[in-house]
Every structure is written in structure tokens, then in C-alpha cells.
Design a protein around this motif. Structure first.
Motif, PDB file in Angstrom:
ATOM      1  N   UNK A 124       0.817  -1.215   0.000  1.00 50.84           N
ATOM      2  CA  UNK A 124       0.000   0.000   0.000  1.00 50.84           C
ATOM      3  C   UNK A 124       0.853   1.269   0.000  1.00 50.84           C
ATOM      4  N   UNK A 125       2.145   1.123   0.181  1.00 51.65           N
ATOM      5  CA  UNK A 125       3.048   2.277   0.178  1.00 51.65           C
ATOM      6  C   UNK A 125       3.325   2.737  -1.252  1.00 51.65           C
ATOM      7  N   UNK A 126       3.007   3.986  -1.534  1.00 47.87           N
ATOM      8  CA  UNK A 126       3.316   4.565  -2.849  1.00 47.87           C
ATOM      9  C   UNK A 126       4.801   4.455  -3.128  1.00 47.87           C
ATOM     10  N   UNK A 127       5.606   4.752  -2.142  1.00 50.87           N
ATOM     11  CA  UNK A 127       7.061   4.729  -2.306  1.00 50.87           C
ATOM     12  C   UNK A 127       7.553   3.332  -2.645  1.00 50.87           C
ATOM     13  N   UNK A 128       7.032   2.334  -1.950  1.00 55.65           N
ATOM     14  CA  UNK A 128       7.457   0.948  -2.185  1.00 55.65           C
ATOM     15  C   UNK A 128       7.066   0.482  -3.578  1.00 55.65           C
ATOM     16  N   UNK A 129       5.875   0.877  -4.023  1.00 54.42           N
ATOM     17  CA  UNK A 129       5.392   0.445  -5.334  1.00 54.42           C
ATOM     18  C   UNK A 129       6.213   1.065  -6.456  1.00 54.42           C
ATOM     19  N   UNK A 130       6.493   2.361  -6.356  1.00 51.03           N
ATOM     20  CA  UNK A 130       7.306   3.021  -7.380  1.00 51.03           C
ATOM     21  C   UNK A 130       8.718   2.455  -7.361  1.00 51.03           C
ATOM     22  N   UNK A 131       9.254   2.215  -6.159  1.00 48.88           N
ATOM     23  CA  UNK A 131      10.607   1.672  -6.058  1.00 48.88           C
ATOM     24  C   UNK A 131      10.720   0.283  -6.666  1.00 48.88           C
ATOM     25  N   UNK A 132       9.633  -0.470  -6.688  1.00 47.37           N
ATOM     26  CA  UNK A 132       9.652  -1.806  -7.299  1.00 47.37           C
ATOM     27  C   UNK A 132      10.161  -1.728  -8.742  1.00 47.37           C
ATOM     28  N   UNK A 133       9.771  -0.665  -9.438  1.00 50.72           N
ATOM     29  CA  UNK A 133      10.159  -0.506 -10.835  1.00 50.72           C
ATOM     30  C   UNK A 133      11.571   0.064 -10.985  1.00 50.72           C
ATOM     31  N   UNK A 134      12.175   0.404  -9.842  1.00 51.72           N
ATOM     32  CA  UNK A 134      13.567   0.854  -9.828  1.00 51.72           C
ATOM     33  C   UNK A 134      14.449  -0.131  -9.060  1.00 51.72           C
ATOM     34  N   UNK A 135      13.920  -1.298  -8.778  1.00 49.05           N
ATOM     35  CA  UNK A 135      14.709  -2.327  -8.088  1.00 49.05           C
ATOM     36  C   UNK A 135      14.558  -3.667  -8.799  1.00 49.05           C
ATOM     37  N   UNK A 166      -0.468  -5.739 -10.707  1.00 48.24           N
ATOM     38  CA  UNK A 166       0.164  -4.459 -11.032  1.00 48.24           C
ATOM     39  C   UNK A 166       1.679  -4.598 -11.238  1.00 48.24           C
ATOM     40  N   UNK A 167       2.198  -5.781 -10.940  1.00 47.61           N
ATOM     41  CA  UNK A 167       3.644  -5.970 -10.975  1.00 47.61           C
ATOM     42  C   UNK A 167       4.002  -7.119 -11.918  1.00 47.61           C
ATOM     43  N   UNK A 168       5.291  -7.397 -12.032  1.00 43.42           N
ATOM     44  CA  UNK A 168       5.766  -8.542 -12.802  1.00 43.42           C
ATOM     45  C   UNK A 168       6.845  -9.241 -11.998  1.00 43.42           C
ATOM     46  N   UNK A 169       7.161 -10.510 -12.343  1.00 49.29           N
ATOM     47  CA  UNK A 169       7.962 -11.322 -11.432  1.00 49.29           C
ATOM     48  C   UNK A 169       9.096 -12.108 -12.076  1.00 49.29           C
ATOM     49  N   UNK A 218       4.312   5.428 -12.407  1.00 44.98           N
ATOM     50  CA  UNK A 218       3.745   6.229 -11.317  1.00 44.98           C
ATOM     51  C   UNK A 218       2.234   6.458 -11.451  1.00 44.98           C
ATOM     52  N   UNK A 219       1.712   6.521 -12.665  1.00 38.38           N
ATOM     53  CA  UNK A 219       0.270   6.733 -12.833  1.00 38.38           C
ATOM     54  C   UNK A 219      -0.547   5.513 -12.401  1.00 38.38           C
ATOM     55  N   UNK A 220       0.111   4.364 -12.341  1.00 33.90           N
ATOM     56  CA  UNK A 220      -0.583   3.149 -11.917  1.00 33.90           C
ATOM     57  C   UNK A 220      -0.870   3.112 -10.425  1.00 33.90           C
ATOM     58  N   UNK A 221      -0.250   4.058  -9.691  1.00 35.17           N
ATOM     59  CA  UNK A 221      -0.385   4.012  -8.234  1.00 35.17           C
ATOM     60  C   UNK A 221      -0.896   5.339  -7.660  1.00 35.17           C
ATOM     61  N   UNK A 222      -1.589   6.108  -8.482  1.00 39.32           N
ATOM     62  CA  UNK A 222      -2.126   7.375  -7.997  1.00 39.32           C
ATOM     63  C   UNK A 222      -3.187   7.171  -6.920  1.00 39.32           C
ATOM     64  N   UNK A 223      -3.799   5.997  -6.884  1.00 41.15           N
ATOM     65  CA  UNK A 223      -4.778   5.719  -5.829  1.00 41.15           C
ATOM     66  C   UNK A 223      -4.137   5.685  -4.448  1.00 41.15           C
TER      67      UNK A 223
END
Length: 308
Positions: A124-135, A166-169, A218-223
Motif C-alpha cells: 500500500x506504500x506509494x514509495x514501495x510500489x514506485x521503487x519496485x520498478x527501480x529495483x 500491477x507488478x511482474x515477477x 507512477x500513474x498506476x499508483x495514484x490511488x
């Protein structure tokens, strides 16, 4: 042409900072040494390394392996891997952890909170979700490029407790779902392996990949903004724009530069009563960063209105 003065200033800053460095290990992100440093540090099942990127040390471990594996390609610029331009990624993740931004912002669970599971990363963390795409995505792209020394079939990433679509693995799944991000990161890792690669050109490829990660995620997690105070949600939005500007001037995200820069970032999640530059438990530079961000974004938005 405007890029050249900026680059000269950044390079001078980089060199002067590096000249005064002594114990670089003191600049590493939180729990760096406690995080996996090689693939064999992860659990192995059926010949595959199992990585849970929703545990802080396991996501940080992916960064640590990435830094270790790319170190030979940056040692020609400086010793001890200090000028590896991937340092900005784990350092930023470390600041997110240290400032409480990876914790559950709804407070509905103890995930990431000191009185709960403090190593948990909340989906639920915006920061964690965006960071997923940078990690995770750079990590998988590095595997695809061959720089990690293992095949894509040897790694399995675990999904979060919800919103897994929302993610990939894995490499193939991420290429299918986020092709632009994966291709740009793969291109970066392929480039730095070339004998003819240069520091400046590496920066070009890095920031192209970094910008793609943000633009396509980032637009995928504006909620998630609804889980935060207006001040924190605005800071999240503003930081995206600020990073675009940093990318445009090709700031070298090396160990010392990013470590020093992060001292000026908010040390905790912003709340409704935080009004910069009057936040009492923030330093003057931390207050000023928020003031400057608010001013710049306000100016940009005004300019957009007048220019259509």
C-alpha cells in the motif's frame, strides 16, 4: 548547450566530494551488510533462488548483488566502487526505509512499523510500489543482459499480498508487461559491459532507463495518494517532477553525491500540520528543499496553464 555548464558543475562537485572521502562503508544504506550479497544467500527451491522483494533486506540484497556484479565496470573510474552510478538506487531505497515511507500508510497492519514487522515492505506504500520498478525491473534486466552470471530461469520473485497484477515477477513477464522499461535497463547493462563504454555515456543510458521506470509506473499508483496527508502526497508528486529535472542534467548518482544529497530530504513522512519552512523537527535545508519544490512545481503548473 545548456547541459554543459550543469555537467561541469556536477563533475566538479563529484571530484571534490570524492577527494575528502575516507570510510566509504559508513555511507552505505541501512542494513546493507545484513542483506544478501550473493545469490546463494537467498533460499533455494528446485534449483531456483527465491527472492521476496516485499522484505526490506531481500529487496536491498538485490541491489547489493547488482552493485557487486557491476563493480568491475566502474573500477576504472575510482576505487571501492564509489563511482558506480547505480548507488543512487539502493541509497534512495534506504532513505525510504529510514524515513518510514515503506510502512503501511493506512496503519491497518504492522507492516513496516517499529511496533510490528519493521522489515516488511507494504504494497500500500506509494514509495514501495514506485521503487519496485527501480529495483526488481533493473535487477531482472541485468540478469537478461548476462551481467549477473545466471539465467533468468534461476530466479523466482514472490508477489505481494494483494494487487499482484500491477507488478511482474520474471524476465519474460516483465518484458511482456513493461517492455520499454526492461529494454532501456537491458540496454544500459549491455552498454557498460562494452570496453569502449564511458562514464558520461553510461549516465545517458542510466537516466533514460530511470526516467522510463517512473514514466511507465507512477500513474498506476495514484490511488495510493489517498493514504497520505496532502503534504506527503504533494511531495510524492513533486519529487517525480524534480527527478525528471535531475535526469535532464545527468546528475551522477554516485555513493558520496547521493549520500550527501539525502541529508536534505524529509526524515519522516509529512503530516497535515507540516508547513515548510516552519517544520520544527526538520533542519533548515530540509525545510528549504520542500519550499523550493513547492515553488518550482507551482511555477511549472502556472506556465503550463499559460502555454496551453
Amino acid at each position: 548547450m545548456a547541459l554543459l555548464p550543469s555537467w561541469a558543475w556536477v563533475l566538479a562537485s563529484c571530484l571534490s566530494a570524492a577527494a575528502g572521502a575516507s570510510d566509504l562503508s559508513g555511507l552505505y544504506p541501512p542494513l546493507w551488510e545484513e542483506s544478501p550479497g550473493q545469490f546463494s544467500d537467498y533460499i533455494v527451491e528446485n534449483g531456483k533462488y527465491i527472492i521476496d522483494p516485499w522484505i526490506f533486506t531481500e529487496r536491498m540484497g538485490a541491489y547489493r548483488i547488482l552493485l557487486n556484479q557491476t563493480a568491475p565496470y566502474f573500477e576504472k573510474y575510482a576505487p571501492e566502487n564509489e563511482l558506480n552510478i547505480l548507488w543512487g538506487l539502493p541509497l534512495q531505497h534506504g532513505w525510504q526505509y529510514r524515513s518510514g515511507r515503506l510502512a503501511d500508510p493506512t496503519t491497518g497492519t504492522g507492516c513496516g512499523h517499529e511496533n510490528g514487522d519493521n522489515l516488511c515492505i507494504s504494497v500500500d506504500s506509494w514509495w514501495a510500489d514506485i521503487n519496485y520498478f527501480l529495483s526488481v525491473l533493473p535487477f531482472l534486466a541485468a540478469i537478461d543482459s548476462g551481467i549477473m552470471g545466471i539465467s533468468s530461469e534461476q530466479v523466482t520473485l514472490l508477489p505481494p499480498s494483494k494487487d499482484d497484477m500491477r507488478f511482474c515477477y520474471n524476465v519474460s513477464g516483465c518484458f511482456s508487461k513493461f517492455p520499454d522499461i526492461m529494454q532501456k535497463w537491458t540496454t544500459f547493462f549491455q552498454y557498460i559491459q562494452l570496453p569502449s563504454s564511458t562514464f558520461y555515456e553510461s549516465l545517458e543510458y542510466l537516466w533514460e532507463a530511470h526516467s522510463s521506470s517512473l514514466k511507465n509506473s507512477y500513474k498506476n499508483f495514484e490511488d495510493r495518494y489517498a493514504y497520505y496527508s496532502k503534504q506527503e502526497a504533494d511531495f510524492e508528486r513533486h519529487l517525480i517532477v524534480a527527478v525528471e529535472g535531475i535526469a535532464a542534467v545527468r546528475l551522477p548518482p554516485t555513493l558520496i553525491i547521493i549520500h550527501n544529497a539525502q541529508k536534505h530530504l524529509p526524515p519522516r513522512v509529512l503530516v497535515a500540520t507540516d508547513i515548510p519552512p516552519l517544520i520544527a523537527d526538520f533542519t533548515l535545508p530540509q525545510n528549504l528543499v520542500l519550499v523550493i519544490l513547492n515553488f518550482i512545481i507551482g511555477w511549472v503548473e502556472t506556465l503550463q496553464v499559460y502555454t496551453g
